[in-house]
Structure formats: C-alpha cells, structure tokens
Scaffold this motif. Structure first.
Motif, mmCIF file in Angstrom:
data_model
loop_
_atom_site.group_PDB
_atom_site.id
_atom_site.type_symbol
_atom_site.label_atom_id
_atom_site.label_comp_id
_atom_site.label_asym_id
_atom_site.label_seq_id
_atom_site.Cartn_x
_atom_site.Cartn_y
_atom_site.Cartn_z
ATOM 1 N N UNK A 1 0.816 -1.213 0.000
ATOM 2 C CA UNK A 1 0.000 0.000 0.000
ATOM 3 C C UNK A 1 0.851 1.265 0.000
ATOM 4 N N UNK A 2 2.077 1.146 0.490
ATOM 5 C CA UNK A 2 2.979 2.306 0.513
ATOM 6 C C UNK A 2 3.605 2.463 -0.869
ATOM 7 N N UNK A 3 2.921 3.197 -1.706
ATOM 8 C CA UNK A 3 3.354 3.430 -3.082
ATOM 9 C C UNK A 3 4.609 4.296 -3.101
ATOM 10 N N UNK A 4 5.301 4.364 -4.255
ATOM 11 C CA UNK A 4 6.468 5.255 -4.339
ATOM 12 C C UNK A 4 6.148 6.690 -3.938
ATOM 13 N N UNK A 5 4.951 7.155 -4.279
ATOM 14 C CA UNK A 5 4.574 8.511 -3.890
ATOM 15 C C UNK A 5 4.473 8.666 -2.390
ATOM 16 N N UNK A 6 3.885 7.660 -1.727
ATOM 17 C CA UNK A 6 3.770 7.726 -0.271
ATOM 18 C C UNK A 6 5.137 7.629 0.380
ATOM 19 N N UNK A 7 5.987 6.750 -0.134
ATOM 20 C CA UNK A 7 7.324 6.597 0.431
ATOM 21 C C UNK A 7 8.142 7.869 0.268
ATOM 22 N N UNK A 8 7.903 8.601 -0.827
ATOM 23 C CA UNK A 8 8.646 9.837 -1.056
ATOM 24 C C UNK A 8 8.313 10.897 -0.008
ATOM 25 N N UNK A 9 7.154 10.770 0.633
ATOM 26 C CA UNK A 9 6.780 11.716 1.674
ATOM 27 C C UNK A 9 7.504 11.450 2.988
ATOM 28 N N UNK B 1 15.452 11.187 20.755
ATOM 29 C CA UNK B 1 14.079 11.517 21.152
ATOM 30 C C UNK B 1 13.417 12.433 20.136
ATOM 31 N N UNK B 2 14.140 13.457 19.710
ATOM 32 C CA UNK B 2 13.599 14.391 18.722
ATOM 33 C C UNK B 2 13.357 13.686 17.394
ATOM 34 N N UNK B 3 14.297 12.830 16.999
ATOM 35 C CA UNK B 3 14.159 12.115 15.732
ATOM 36 C C UNK B 3 12.927 11.226 15.728
ATOM 37 N N UNK B 4 12.653 10.566 16.850
ATOM 38 C CA UNK B 4 11.483 9.692 16.932
ATOM 39 C C UNK B 4 10.200 10.511 16.810
ATOM 40 N N UNK B 5 10.126 11.627 17.515
ATOM 41 C CA UNK B 5 8.930 12.460 17.433
ATOM 42 C C UNK B 5 8.650 12.914 16.014
ATOM 43 N N UNK B 6 9.696 13.297 15.299
ATOM 44 C CA UNK B 6 9.523 13.729 13.916
ATOM 45 C C UNK B 6 9.112 12.569 13.017
ATOM 46 N N UNK B 7 9.681 11.398 13.264
ATOM 47 C CA UNK B 7 9.342 10.237 12.445
ATOM 48 C C UNK B 7 7.876 9.862 12.606
ATOM 49 N N UNK B 8 7.387 9.867 13.833
ATOM 50 C CA UNK B 8 5.971 9.544 14.066
ATOM 51 C C UNK B 8 5.084 10.571 13.378
ATOM 52 N N UNK B 9 5.454 11.846 13.465
ATOM 53 C CA UNK B 9 4.680 12.883 12.790
ATOM 54 C C UNK B 9 4.673 12.651 11.285
ATOM 55 N N UNK B 10 5.801 12.158 10.740
ATOM 56 C CA UNK B 10 5.843 11.869 9.311
ATOM 57 C C UNK B 10 4.882 10.776 8.910
ATOM 58 N N UNK B 11 4.799 9.715 9.712
ATOM 59 C CA UNK B 11 3.842 8.646 9.428
ATOM 60 C C UNK B 11 2.419 9.188 9.485
ATOM 61 N N UNK B 12 2.122 9.971 10.495
ATOM 62 C CA UNK B 12 0.769 10.494 10.677
ATOM 63 C C UNK B 12 0.386 11.516 9.615
ATOM 64 N N UNK B 13 1.375 12.021 8.876
ATOM 65 C CA UNK B 13 1.087 12.983 7.818
ATOM 66 C C UNK B 13 0.748 12.316 6.494
ATOM 67 N N UNK B 14 0.868 10.993 6.406
ATOM 68 C CA UNK B 14 0.532 10.301 5.168
ATOM 69 C C UNK B 14 -0.949 10.488 4.841
ATOM 70 N N UNK B 15 -1.294 10.581 3.572
ATOM 71 C CA UNK B 15 -2.702 10.754 3.204
ATOM 72 C C UNK B 15 -3.523 9.514 3.527
ATOM 73 N N UNK B 16 -4.764 9.732 3.896
ATOM 74 C CA UNK B 16 -5.651 8.622 4.257
ATOM 75 C C UNK B 16 -5.869 7.672 3.090
ATOM 76 N N UNK B 17 -5.696 8.161 1.861
ATOM 77 C CA UNK B 17 -5.908 7.311 0.687
ATOM 78 C C UNK B 17 -4.956 6.123 0.662
ATOM 79 N N UNK B 18 -3.802 6.231 1.337
ATOM 80 C CA UNK B 18 -2.862 5.115 1.397
ATOM 81 C C UNK B 18 -3.525 3.913 2.061
#
Length: 454
Positions: free
Chosen positions: A71-79, A121-138
């Motif tokens: 489900x994680x298309x190249x477009x989603x992975x690029x985000x 700690x900062x890196x983890x917080x940013x990574x989680x935010x990145x996952x949560x920013x993925x579009x719902x269409x994924x």
C-alpha cells in the motif's frame, strides 16, 4: 525446531522471481522468536530478509504486513524521510507462510535507554509525525482498517468493561479508566494514518559526526490503519526520560489540529495493555497469566497517587508493571517484531560528537500546544479518594503534567530548552547542554547495540 538460514534463503528464490541467492546468514538483531528468519545475499550484493510464520497468528501478521507494504506506493514513500521495507515476494516454506522484504539496517534503542534532549528523542517524534502525515488514501486504497474517534472510544470502553467483569481489576483503576472514557473532550481528535501501535523498536537509527542520531528506517507496518494517533505514542510510558521531548518534537513537526488530550490517551492506552494481558489469560483459560496480569495491575494501582504523580515509595512496582508490557502476546499488543526487517551496524565504527537529527519529520507546525495536559482534576482528589478509593475526575483542560511512571517531579528536573535550532529543528540550549545530550544519545546506542550486534 528453528529452520537454518540456508533453508530459509533457499525459499527466497521461489518467492522472488529472478533472485539469485549466493549466501545466507542469521540476523544480528534479535526478534521475539515468533518467526524463523534469515538474511539472504543476492548475486548483485544486495541483501533481503525472509520471515517464516510459526503459527496461524504470525501467518496472518505476515499477510497484513505484505498488504501494508504494498500500500505504501512510491509517492507515499517519497513523503517519508526514512526508509521502509519493500515487499519483494510471498512464498511458503513447507506449510508455513513466508514473506520476503528488503533489509533495512540500523540501530535500535530500548525505550528505557532513549535519552532526553536533542538526538534520538527528537528524531522519533519527527518520524511519528511523518507517518501520521501520510494521506488517508494510502490506507483506504488498500482496504485497511479505519477507526473514527467514536469507534476508538467504544473499543476502549469495551475492553475496560470486560476486564472489570473478571473481578481482577481494582475499583481504583476501573473508575480511573472509565472517567477517562467518559470525558468527551478527550476524544475529540482527528484520526490519522498510524502504524497501529509503534514501539521503541519500530525506529532504526544511524549516527554520524555531523548529523548525529537520526531515524533512517521504520519497521512494523503490519497494523497500518487510520486510527487514534495516540496508539503510536502509548509506548512512551516506558521511555521516562525521553517522553516529553518526543511529544514536543511530534507537536512541532505536524500540521495537524492541536490535540490537547493526546498525551492523556497515550497514557491510558499504555495502562490498558495490562488489561489486554489479563483478557488474554481469560480468553485462553490461563489462570497463571491472569494471576500475573492481576499482580501487575495491583502494582500499577498502588503506584499511582491520587493526583496522578507517581509515589516515590511505589516507583519500583509501577516500573515493573509497565516494563512487563512486552509479555502481552503479539496479536494482543502493539509491540513489533524486528527479526526480519533490520540488521545492526557496528557501534564502534562511529566516532565524533553527534549533532541534531535532520532526517525524519513531517510537516512542521507551531508546536506551541502542550500535549502533556493532565486530563484529571486534582481538586476533587480528596473527596473522591475518600468515597471510592479512586482517582479524581478527568478534566481535559487541566494543566498539571500527566507524567510518565517513574519520572521525577518537575522541580527535580533541570530546565529543558524549548527553542529549535534554525538548521533542522533540533532542541537548542546552552552549547554544553546540547553536547551532553549528544553524548547521552551515543551512550544509549552503544549500550543497546552491544547486546544485539554480532
């Protein structure tokens, strides 16, 4: 009996068309022993990971993982500013399901070892935010699960009621949890694409002299869904030193609407993992598991003060209870298996003093909302405790810190810098403080990887 790496590597050829396997080895990172796993080396020098299920539950997990990775298309992975395993093929080893993915190398850090301040700690917080920013269409495009806030709330309420019906949960915890579920403001959140239950071992790190500890990979996608963002932050209860910085980095790296109840729901979900362990024992008709869960729940109840501040005299019991979350079977909890998606670097290969993380974060927001707002009102603590022995009513507008188990009181904590570095959004402060945070992050890498490297 565990299959050898060579047996597993032979199955890669059947699962991945055109794969030319020239070598095999075991993974240096340990998993949870639910899968047989190995690394296969291909003729072009690349390495792939293969996992083989041991039972029906792990087979279903592999099927979900394969679906999520596709489900994680190249477009989603690029985000995403980190690597995610790629699905290469499915197969069978005997009667068991097998999944082949690309191998994602990196360090893993135990939750309790993640230091506060700039770095991991900062890196983890940013990574989680990145996952949560993925579009719902994924998620929707793949037909994966989606839960509204009300559905998430109903699931929690059902779990609490079932656990209470066993008679093994104290009235104090039952009232505490039910008050949290009944607080309407706490459940006014925006659902997001989530891992469905991140864990400390979901995040893979690299380190270098200039960029410092940074998330280079995220694993454990088998529960990918649209749900409460708090499910990916519940594990922070065990990261007592880093919890505040992870939440602050998350808040500063997202454009999502402010969620004042996020930290409270995450804490609630963490406590309810012990209830899930209890219900696993109940459903499996395992009195020993139920007794174990009941003891942990009692330790949890004893260690919680009426104002939600941990009692210093009961800290050991609370720590024992929350550190036992990994006892919950994988199908009942949010822990992730690491045995087929990552390998470790040699920690001794890295030298120098790291600086702030720059790699894994989603869209940035103001970060001005405090996600640690306490959801319980301490003003009624005395009367409620006298009447029922329970905690005070939930108040999402309260400003006292909820706090993690075993954390020190605020007055005992040194001032924490709150300004972000202009370069990449890291936590700033006195130069010596930042350098000390970096040294702590490096020490955590060395402690954790020394136990898992080959």
């Amino acid at each position: 009996m565990a299959r050898s790496p060579f047996t597993l590597a032979a199955a890669v050829t059947a699962a991945v068309p055109g794969a030319d396997v020239v070598g095999a080895r075991a993974l240096s990172a340990g998993g949870d022993a639910r899968f047989d796993s190995a690394v296969a080396t291909l003729a072009d020098g690349s390495e792939v990971a293969i996992r083989v299920a041991g039972d029906d539950d792990t087979a279903a997990e592999l099927a979900r993982e394969g679906l999520a990775l596709r489900a994680l298309t190249p477009g989603a992975r690029a985000m995403l500013r980190f690597e995610v395993p790629e699905h290469l093929g499915d197969g069978r080893v005997g009667d068991s399901r097998a999944l082949v993915t690309t191998l994602v190398p990196g360090f893993q850090i135990d939750a309790a070892e993640i230091p506060a301040g700039a770095g991991a700690a900062v890196a983890i917080g940013k990574a989680i935010a990145g996952v949560h920013a993925l579009p719902a269409s994924v998620v929707r495009g793949a037909g994966l699960a989606e839960r509204t806030p009300e559905q998430a709330r109903t699931e929690v309420r059902t779990l609490i009621d079932r656990a209470a019906a066993t008679g093994r949960v104290s009235a104090r915890l039952t009232v505490r949890w039910r008050e949290a579920v009944d607080a309407d403001d706490l459940w006014r959140f925006e659902s997001a694409v989530t891992l469905g239950g991140a864990h400390a071992q979901s995040f893979l790190f690299a380190d270098d002299d200039e960029r410092g500890p940074r998330v280079i990979g995220v694993i454990g996608w088998h529960a990918l869904c649209i749900s409460d963002p708090a499910v990916d932050l519940a594990w922070l209860t065990m990261a007592t030193e880093a919890r505040t910085d992870v939440l602050d980095a998350y808040a500063g790296s997202t454009l999502r609407a402010p969620d004042a109840g996020l930290g409270v729901r995450a804490r609630l979900l963490a406590e309810l993992e012990l209830a899930r362990w209890l219900m696993h024992g109940h459903d499996a008709r395992r009195p020993d598991v139920m007794d174990d869960a009941a003891q942990l729940l009692d330790a949890l109840a004893d260690g919680i003060h009426d104002d939600l501040a941990p009692r210093r005299t009961a800290g050991a019991g609370v720590d024992e209870a929350m550190s036992a979350l990994d006892r919950v079977p994988a199908r009942e909890q949010s822990d992730v298996d690491t045995s087929m998606r990552t390998d470790t670097y040699d920690a001794g290969a890295f030298t120098g003093v790291p600086s702030d993380d720059t790699s894994a974060f989603g869209p940035r927001g103001s970060g001005e909302e405090d996600l640690l707002d306490d959801a319980f009102d301490p003003r009624d603590a005395a009367s409620d405790a006298d009447a029922t022995g329970a905690l005070e009513p939930l108040d999402p507008n309260a400003t006292a810190e909820l706090g993690a188990f075993g954390a020190e009181d605020d007055e005992d904590r040194p001032p924490r810098p709150t300004t972000l570095l202009p370069s990449e959004g890291g936590i700033s402060g006195e130069e010596t403080d930042v350098a000390e945070a970096h040294r702590a992050a490096r020490a955590a890498f060395q402690r954790w990887t020394s136990a898992s490297s080959e």
